[in-house]
Design an enzyme around this catalytic site. Structure first.
Site, PDB file in Angstrom:
ATOM      1  N   ASP A   1      -4.567 -44.890  -7.161  1.00 22.57           N
ATOM      2  CA  ASP A   1      -3.257 -44.272  -7.377  1.00 22.57           C
ATOM      3  C   ASP A   1      -3.388 -43.630  -8.744  1.00 22.57           C
ATOM      4  O   ASP A   1      -3.349 -44.324  -9.769  1.00 22.57           O
ATOM      5  CB  ASP A   1      -2.152 -45.339  -7.377  1.00 22.57           C
ATOM      6  CG  ASP A   1      -0.782 -44.697  -7.530  1.00 22.57           C
ATOM      7  OD1 ASP A   1      -0.660 -43.761  -8.338  1.00 22.57           O
ATOM      8  OD2 ASP A   1       0.157 -45.123  -6.845  1.00 22.57           O
ATOM      9  N   HIS A   2      -3.566 -42.306  -8.769  1.00 25.04           N
ATOM     10  CA  HIS A   2      -3.992 -41.709 -10.042  1.00 25.04           C
ATOM     11  C   HIS A   2      -2.938 -41.850 -11.140  1.00 25.04           C
ATOM     12  O   HIS A   2      -3.258 -41.748 -12.321  1.00 25.04           O
ATOM     13  CB  HIS A   2      -4.444 -40.258  -9.854  1.00 25.04           C
ATOM     14  CG  HIS A   2      -3.326 -39.265  -9.780  1.00 25.04           C
ATOM     15  ND1 HIS A   2      -2.641 -39.006  -8.631  1.00 25.04           N
ATOM     16  CD2 HIS A   2      -2.767 -38.478 -10.736  1.00 25.04           C
ATOM     17  CE1 HIS A   2      -1.719 -38.099  -8.870  1.00 25.04           C
ATOM     18  NE2 HIS A   2      -1.777 -37.757 -10.132  1.00 25.04           N
TER      19      HIS A   2
ATOM     20  N   HIS B   1       3.125 -43.625  -6.216  1.00 28.37           N
ATOM     21  CA  HIS B   1       3.229 -43.419  -7.668  1.00 28.37           C
ATOM     22  C   HIS B   1       4.516 -44.016  -8.267  1.00 28.37           C
ATOM     23  O   HIS B   1       4.474 -44.760  -9.242  1.00 28.37           O
ATOM     24  CB  HIS B   1       3.195 -41.931  -8.009  1.00 28.37           C
ATOM     25  CG  HIS B   1       2.007 -41.206  -7.450  1.00 28.37           C
ATOM     26  ND1 HIS B   1       0.774 -41.786  -7.337  1.00 28.37           N
ATOM     27  CD2 HIS B   1       1.860 -39.957  -6.949  1.00 28.37           C
ATOM     28  CE1 HIS B   1      -0.075 -40.911  -6.823  1.00 28.37           C
ATOM     29  NE2 HIS B   1       0.560 -39.800  -6.571  1.00 28.37           N
TER      30      HIS B   1
HETATM   31  C1  BG6 Z   1      -0.315 -36.316  -5.823  1.00 29.89           C
HETATM   32  C2  BG6 Z   1       0.596 -35.744  -4.791  1.00 29.89           C
HETATM   33  O1  BG6 Z   1      -0.628 -37.645  -5.518  1.00 29.89           O
HETATM   34  O2  BG6 Z   1       0.335 -36.273  -7.097  1.00 29.89           O
HETATM   35  C3  BG6 Z   1       0.967 -34.314  -5.132  1.00 29.89           C
HETATM   36  O3  BG6 Z   1      -0.053 -35.760  -3.531  1.00 29.89           O
HETATM   37  C4  BG6 Z   1       1.544 -34.247  -6.529  1.00 29.89           C
HETATM   38  O4  BG6 Z   1       1.873 -33.780  -4.191  1.00 29.89           O
HETATM   39  C5  BG6 Z   1       0.641 -34.952  -7.526  1.00 29.89           C
HETATM   40  O5  BG6 Z   1       1.679 -32.877  -6.878  1.00 29.89           O
HETATM   41  C6  BG6 Z   1       1.313 -35.048  -8.888  1.00 29.89           C
HETATM   42  O6  BG6 Z   1       0.400 -35.568  -9.814  1.00 29.89           O
HETATM   43  P1  BG6 Z   1       0.407 -35.122 -11.338  1.00 29.89           P
HETATM   44  O7  BG6 Z   1      -0.640 -35.956 -11.974  1.00 29.89           O
HETATM   45  O8  BG6 Z   1       0.113 -33.650 -11.357  1.00 29.89           O
HETATM   46  O9  BG6 Z   1       1.787 -35.403 -11.847  1.00 29.89           O
END
Ligand code: BG6
Length: 496
Positions: free
Chosen positions: A185-186, A248
């Protein structure tokens, strides 16, 4: 900080977008910062035919594009690319895995790397079961000899509902050890998210206030200015609830709401996360519309340019009822949080990009002073996740001059004032952790399943209602009007 053991990283889906935009640049950063093991090879595997050199040239461009403006030399890029190899490989065909096995053995032998391999599935989700199955059929899920290890990193979406997540978990755990499965989960790789834990548990001053006695509400948001780009096909099957909230925003909620773990080891922390998810009050169908608003963007002019509505995006059905926006009120029914609403919202094509956590403290019991504090409370703690990586604490102070008129002022801290302005990308941190065998910032199977059990009834309810409760909002605005009623004051404070 220790370096990981010598190892090999195999990336499935190596010619794809994620590899180009995130994985290779992050690995390069780790290399340039001296954080990779001495003996380390990245083996890209995907269907398109490239030689090692062609693949390296392609990745060189990715690195230069992403790292533009950073003080790295061509020599550093070359040093990293020496560690990159490529195999043309069709992961949908079991018979190809023998070829992969030979290549892994050869690299281990040539480079003197002990038998330690991480597989990264940077592929469409329908490969999440197939690749592990073929790895197992070909004896690639376990070390070749008695020593060594195998790990696997899986991108989201991890399942599309509770049932599919369970099935996938069950299957993966039959092929790999749970300790070797890293569900990414980044958001958890973002420095600012990890700092929620540090802020809470390394400072004595916040924890006494961090409960229903002093906190009025919590708002956790991830607003985006982009639309679905060219991911219409995926998004049609996901929507904002599954794309952002289930993973997230739920994880952020857990970091804000969890109890202090007994120790800072992965299992203690992940135990606390699960406890939060278990305490989330499930909604009956009739409560869903009162507590959750979903929306979809329509075409509009944004900064002088026409932006198409969601239904006009590539690979999106012209009468799609998929939501691109969700605002919801959650209740965490435990001793600490009983009665404190958690508001979560996320959306595409909104007025500005902003992910943040806002803690609204209760007002003083008596208003001695007239003032300009929203909702009567002057105290708010905002943890900016991105793009403003910051912490700001608001409180009331007297305006100079006659009388006692209170104005809300803010004390601000910016992360870029720390450590030579360098904030590692989330993928850098997560890749490094997986190489080190640290799963603290990866989702555990039970947490995933509980979070799906919160989301499933909502998806089911929406399926039965279809367009009935879909609120439209013009691209480039703050989301549907109906969300303002739900988020109320807090919305005004944050979005305008
Ligand atoms: C991803 C989603 O996990 O996270 C995307 O699939 C989203 O739809 C993205 O745009 C948002 O990540 P960050 O790090 O750009 O806020």
């Amino acid at each position: 900080m220790k370096n990981p053991e010598n190892q090999l990283l195999v990336i499935f889906g190596a010619s794809g977008d994620l590899t180009r935009r995130k994985l290779i640049p992050s690995l390069f950063e780790l290399c340039a910062r001296g954080l990779l093991p001495d003996k380390f090879v990245v083996l890209g595997a995907s269907r398109t035919a490239y030689t090692d050199d062609e693949y390296r040239q392609m990745q060189r461009k990715s690195i230069l594009a992403i790292e533009k403006g950073k003080p790295y030399s061509a020599r550093q890029v070359d040093d990293f690319l020496h560690r990159v190899q490529y195999i043309t490989f069709d992961s949908t065909r079991s018979e190809e895995y023998g070829k992969l096995k030979d290549r892994i053995r050869k690299i281990e032998k040539d480079e003197g790397i002990p038998d330690r391999v991480i597989y990264y599935l940077s592929t469409p989700p329908l490969m999440y079961e197939l690749i592990p199955r073929y790895l197992e059929e070909n004896g690639l899920n376990k070390p070749f000899g008695r020593s060594g290890w195998r790990r696997i990193i899986i991108e989201k979406p991890f399942g599309t509902d509770l049932h599919s997540a369970r099935e996938l978990n069950r299957y993966l755990c039959s092929v790999f050890d749970e300790k070797g499965i890293y569900r990414i989960d980044h958001f958890l790789g973002k420095e600012t998210v990890q700092n929620v834990l540090v802020l809470r548990f390394s400072n004595g001053i916040f924890e006494p206030l961090w409960n229903r006695n002093y906190i009025d509400s919590v708002v956790i948001s991830a607003a985006e200015t982009l639309g679905v780009e060219n991911r219409g096909k995926y998004y049609e099957g996901a929507g904002a609830l599954r794309d952002m909230i289930q993973n997230h925003l739920m994880q952020l909620t857990a970091f804000v709401a969890m109890e202090a773990p007994a120790t800072f080891d992965p299992e203690s922390i992940r135990d606390e996360i699960v406890k939060v998810f278990r305490a989330v009050r499930p909604y009956q169908a009739e409560e869903i519309d009162k507590n959750i608003v979903r929306g979809q963007y329509t075409g509009h002019t944004v900064k002088g340019k026409p932006v198409p509505g969601y239904r006009k995006e590539k690979d999106v059905s012209p009468d799609s009822t998929v939501e691109t926006y969700v605002a919801m009120r959650l209740h965490i029914d435990n001793w600490r949080w009983g009665g404190v609403p958690f508001y979560l919202y996320t959306g595409k094509q909104l007025a500005r990009k902003q992910s943040e956590i806002v803690i609204n403290f209760k007002a003083t019991p008596i208003h001695l002073f007239s003032g300009q504090c929203p909702g009567g409370s002057c105290n708010q703690l905002t943890l900016g996740i991105s793009p403003d990586e910051s912490i700001s604490l608001k409180f009331g102070l007297k305006l100079p001059g006659a009388g006692f008129v209170v104005k809300q002022v803010s004390m601000d801290f910016r992360y870029d004032s720390l450590s030579d302005n360098y904030l590692p990308d989330a993928y850098e941190r997560l890749l490094l952790d997986a190489m080190l065998g640290d799963s603290t910032l990866y989702a555990r199977s039970d947490a995933l399943e509980v979070s799906w059990s919160v989301i499933d009834p909502i998806v089911q309810h929406w399926k039965s209602e279809l367009e009935h409760n879909l609120h439209f909002y013009p691209a480039g605005t703050s989301g549907p009007q109906a969300a303002q009623a739900l988020l109320g004051m807090r919305y005004d404070c944050i979005c305008h």
